[in-house]
Design a protein around this motif. Sequence first.
Motif, PDB file in Angstrom:
ATOM      1  N   ALA A  78       0.833  -1.208   0.000  1.00 27.22           N
ATOM      2  CA  ALA A  78       0.000   0.000   0.000  1.00 27.22           C
ATOM      3  C   ALA A  78       0.866   1.257   0.000  1.00 27.22           C
ATOM      4  CB  ALA A  78      -0.923  -0.014   1.209  1.00 27.22           C
ATOM      5  N   GLU A  79       1.908   1.275   0.824  1.00 24.74           N
ATOM      6  CA  GLU A  79       2.794   2.440   0.867  1.00 24.74           C
ATOM      7  C   GLU A  79       3.497   2.624  -0.481  1.00 24.74           C
ATOM      8  OE1 GLU A  79       3.174   4.750   3.069  1.00 24.74           O
ATOM      9  OE2 GLU A  79       2.256   3.914   4.854  1.00 24.74           O
ATOM     10  N   LYS A  80       3.899   1.521  -1.093  1.00 20.95           N
ATOM     11  CA  LYS A  80       4.578   1.595  -2.383  1.00 20.95           C
ATOM     12  C   LYS A  80       3.639   2.161  -3.450  1.00 20.95           C
ATOM     13  CE  LYS A  80       7.000  -1.251  -5.742  1.00 20.95           C
ATOM     14  NZ  LYS A  80       7.323  -2.614  -6.169  1.00 20.95           N
ATOM     15  N   ARG A  81       2.385   1.666  -3.485  1.00 22.00           N
ATOM     16  CA  ARG A  81       1.416   2.179  -4.458  1.00 22.00           C
ATOM     17  C   ARG A  81       1.122   3.650  -4.221  1.00 22.00           C
ATOM     18  NH1 ARG A  81      -3.032  -2.402  -4.360  1.00 22.00           N
ATOM     19  NH2 ARG A  81      -2.942  -1.647  -2.264  1.00 22.00           N
ATOM     20  N   LEU A  82       1.031   4.021  -2.942  1.00 19.42           N
ATOM     21  CA  LEU A  82       0.743   5.421  -2.610  1.00 19.42           C
ATOM     22  C   LEU A  82       1.885   6.333  -3.066  1.00 19.42           C
ATOM     23  CD1 LEU A  82      -1.362   7.213  -1.284  1.00 19.42           C
ATOM     24  CD2 LEU A  82      -0.176   6.891   0.876  1.00 19.42           C
ATOM     25  N   THR A  83       3.115   5.894  -2.890  1.00 23.40           N
ATOM     26  CA  THR A  83       4.256   6.713  -3.345  1.00 23.40           C
ATOM     27  C   THR A  83       4.302   6.795  -4.858  1.00 23.40           C
ATOM     28  OG1 THR A  83       5.404   5.116  -1.908  1.00 23.40           O
ATOM     29  CG2 THR A  83       6.467   7.168  -2.268  1.00 23.40           C
ATOM     30  N   GLU A  84       3.974   5.703  -5.530  1.00 16.60           N
ATOM     31  CA  GLU A  84       3.987   5.713  -6.991  1.00 16.60           C
ATOM     32  C   GLU A  84       2.909   6.633  -7.560  1.00 16.60           C
ATOM     33  OE1 GLU A  84       3.477   1.623  -8.019  1.00 16.60           O
ATOM     34  OE2 GLU A  84       5.572   1.109  -7.625  1.00 16.60           O
ATOM     35  N   LYS A  85       1.753   6.684  -6.880  1.00 18.87           N
ATOM     36  CA  LYS A  85       0.632   7.473  -7.378  1.00 18.87           C
ATOM     37  C   LYS A  85       0.577   8.879  -6.794  1.00 18.87           C
ATOM     38  CE  LYS A  85      -3.353   5.646  -7.782  1.00 18.87           C
ATOM     39  NZ  LYS A  85      -4.641   5.027  -7.539  1.00 18.87           N
ATOM     40  N   ALA A  86       1.592   9.247  -6.013  1.00 13.14           N
ATOM     41  CA  ALA A  86       1.564  10.562  -5.358  1.00 13.14           C
ATOM     42  C   ALA A  86       1.538  11.677  -6.404  1.00 13.14           C
ATOM     43  CB  ALA A  86       2.776  10.721  -4.453  1.00 13.14           C
ATOM     44  N   HIS A  87       0.740  12.672  -6.143  1.00 12.94           N
ATOM     45  CA  HIS A  87       0.615  13.810  -7.051  1.00 12.94           C
ATOM     46  C   HIS A  87       1.876  14.668  -6.963  1.00 12.94           C
ATOM     47  CE1 HIS A  87      -1.025  17.395  -8.956  1.00 12.94           C
ATOM     48  NE2 HIS A  87      -2.005  16.627  -9.404  1.00 12.94           N
ATOM     49  N   PRO A  88       2.422  15.104  -8.106  1.00  9.55           N
ATOM     50  CA  PRO A  88       3.650  15.908  -8.063  1.00  9.55           C
ATOM     51  C   PRO A  88       3.452  17.296  -7.455  1.00  9.55           C
ATOM     52  CG  PRO A  88       2.833  15.724 -10.308  1.00  9.55           C
ATOM     53  CD  PRO A  88       1.982  14.833  -9.468  1.00  9.55           C
ATOM     54  N   ASP A  89       2.247  17.816  -7.528  1.00 12.31           N
ATOM     55  CA  ASP A  89       1.959  19.137  -6.979  1.00 12.31           C
ATOM     56  C   ASP A  89       0.653  19.058  -6.191  1.00 12.31           C
ATOM     57  OD1 ASP A  89       2.146  21.828  -6.450  1.00 12.31           O
ATOM     58  OD2 ASP A  89       1.198  22.424  -8.333  1.00 12.31           O
ATOM     59  N   PRO A  90       0.683  18.490  -4.981  1.00  6.92           N
ATOM     60  CA  PRO A  90      -0.559  18.298  -4.234  1.00  6.92           C
ATOM     61  C   PRO A  90      -1.199  19.620  -3.814  1.00  6.92           C
ATOM     62  CG  PRO A  90       1.315  17.762  -2.863  1.00  6.92           C
ATOM     63  CD  PRO A  90       1.835  18.046  -4.228  1.00  6.92           C
ATOM     64  N   HIS A  91      -2.516  19.584  -3.640  1.00  2.59           N
ATOM     65  CA  HIS A  91      -3.262  20.774  -3.229  1.00  2.59           C
ATOM     66  C   HIS A  91      -2.949  21.108  -1.776  1.00  2.59           C
ATOM     67  CE1 HIS A  91      -6.494  23.595  -2.610  1.00  2.59           C
ATOM     68  NE2 HIS A  91      -6.859  22.902  -1.551  1.00  2.59           N
ATOM     69  N   ARG A  92      -2.686  22.388  -1.538  1.00  3.98           N
ATOM     70  CA  ARG A  92      -2.487  22.857  -0.169  1.00  3.98           C
ATOM     71  C   ARG A  92      -3.436  24.033   0.037  1.00  3.98           C
ATOM     72  NH1 ARG A  92       2.628  21.303  -1.628  1.00  3.98           N
ATOM     73  NH2 ARG A  92       3.645  19.916  -0.161  1.00  3.98           N
ATOM     74  N   PRO A  93      -4.180  24.033   1.132  1.00  4.04           N
ATOM     75  CA  PRO A  93      -5.066  25.172   1.387  1.00  4.04           C
ATOM     76  C   PRO A  93      -4.261  26.475   1.432  1.00  4.04           C
ATOM     77  CG  PRO A  93      -5.582  23.371   2.865  1.00  4.04           C
ATOM     78  CD  PRO A  93      -4.333  22.979   2.135  1.00  4.04           C
ATOM     79  N   ALA A  94      -4.875  27.549   0.973  1.00  2.00           N
ATOM     80  CA  ALA A  94      -4.167  28.816   0.786  1.00  2.00           C
ATOM     81  C   ALA A  94      -3.498  29.332   2.056  1.00  2.00           C
ATOM     82  CB  ALA A  94      -5.135  29.862   0.250  1.00  2.00           C
ATOM     83  N   MET A  95      -4.154  29.226   3.191  1.00  2.00           N
ATOM     84  CA  MET A  95      -3.603  29.796   4.416  1.00  2.00           C
ATOM     85  C   MET A  95      -2.686  28.834   5.172  1.00  2.00           C
ATOM     86  SD  MET A  95      -4.683  32.847   4.389  1.00  2.00           S
ATOM     87  CE  MET A  95      -4.538  33.532   6.006  1.00  2.00           C
ATOM     88  N   PHE A  96      -2.569  27.597   4.711  1.00  5.78           N
ATOM     89  CA  PHE A  96      -1.699  26.633   5.373  1.00  5.78           C
ATOM     90  C   PHE A  96      -0.256  26.858   4.927  1.00  5.78           C
ATOM     91  CE2 PHE A  96      -4.474  22.985   6.960  1.00  5.78           C
ATOM     92  CZ  PHE A  96      -5.502  23.847   7.264  1.00  5.78           C
ATOM     93  N   GLU A  97       0.672  26.230   5.628  1.00  4.97           N
ATOM     94  CA  GLU A  97       2.079  26.351   5.287  1.00  4.97           C
ATOM     95  C   GLU A  97       2.312  25.931   3.842  1.00  4.97           C
ATOM     96  OE1 GLU A  97       6.393  24.835   6.948  1.00  4.97           O
ATOM     97  OE2 GLU A  97       4.600  24.500   8.132  1.00  4.97           O
ATOM     98  N   ASP A  98       3.054  26.714   3.116  1.00  8.15           N
ATOM     99  CA  ASP A  98       3.343  26.530   1.689  1.00  8.15           C
ATOM    100  C   ASP A  98       2.146  26.791   0.795  1.00  8.15           C
ATOM    101  OD1 ASP A  98       5.975  25.931   2.185  1.00  8.15           O
ATOM    102  OD2 ASP A  98       5.646  23.766   2.210  1.00  8.15           O
ATOM    103  N   GLY A  99       1.056  27.308   1.338  1.00  6.94           N
ATOM    104  CA  GLY A  99      -0.082  27.692   0.517  1.00  6.94           C
ATOM    105  C   GLY A  99       0.200  29.011  -0.186  1.00  6.94           C
ATOM    106  N   THR A 100      -0.715  29.427  -1.073  1.00  5.64           N
ATOM    107  CA  THR A 100      -0.480  30.639  -1.856  1.00  5.64           C
ATOM    108  C   THR A 100      -0.511  31.904  -1.004  1.00  5.64           C
ATOM    109  OG1 THR A 100      -2.824  30.705  -2.388  1.00  5.64           O
ATOM    110  CG2 THR A 100      -1.350  29.674  -3.994  1.00  5.64           C
ATOM    111  N   LYS A 101      -1.178  31.873   0.128  1.00  2.14           N
ATOM    112  CA  LYS A 101      -1.239  33.065   0.981  1.00  2.14           C
ATOM    113  C   LYS A 101      -0.366  32.934   2.227  1.00  2.14           C
ATOM    114  CE  LYS A 101      -5.838  34.666  -0.223  1.00  2.14           C
ATOM    115  NZ  LYS A 101      -7.135  35.056   0.314  1.00  2.14           N
ATOM    116  N   TRP A 102       0.441  31.881   2.301  1.00  2.05           N
ATOM    117  CA  TRP A 102       1.255  31.658   3.486  1.00  2.05           C
ATOM    118  C   TRP A 102       2.265  32.793   3.644  1.00  2.05           C
ATOM    119  CZ3 TRP A 102       1.476  29.254   7.875  1.00  2.05           C
ATOM    120  CH2 TRP A 102       2.685  29.079   8.524  1.00  2.05           C
ATOM    121  N   GLU A 103       2.227  33.452   4.764  1.00  2.00           N
ATOM    122  CA  GLU A 103       3.119  34.555   5.120  1.00  2.00           C
ATOM    123  C   GLU A 103       3.114  35.676   4.085  1.00  2.00           C
ATOM    124  OE1 GLU A 103       6.993  32.961   5.985  1.00  2.00           O
ATOM    125  OE2 GLU A 103       6.349  32.318   7.963  1.00  2.00           O
TER     126      GLU A 103
END
Length: 124
Positions: A78-103
């Motif tokens: 399961a971990e192997k499949r999850l790493t293989e299918k991981a999105h290269p640019d995962p969605h991050r909420p805007a106000m969370f760390e590394d989001g578009t409005k972070w700091e």
Amino acid sequence: MLASRALLQSVPSATFPTFSQAHKSYVMGLYRRYLKNELDWCIRRDIWRDRAIEIRVEFERNRNVRNPRELARLFEQAEKRLTEKAHPDPHRPAMFEDGTKWERNIPPRMFTEAEKRAALESHP
């Protein structure tokens, strides 16, 4: 001591102890990571919902596996499949760390009285 040894010998080797809270937390976390990864790939909730049901069926299919070696193999796959299918640019909420409005609008640093006086004295 003899009673506990006799008790251990009377338990069939095919039965395994119930799972710990750590095991349950790991499985729930793995399930949530699978769901979140699918949501990263598919934005529309109506389409994502079908895939979420498929993921649930996969987890339910292995719900009654009690053999620790079999579980370790399933987790590894399961971990192997999850790493293989991981999105290269995962969605991050805007106000969370590394989001578009972070700091974006960081409040200014608060100076001490001594720093203020030194700054005022250094300027003519």
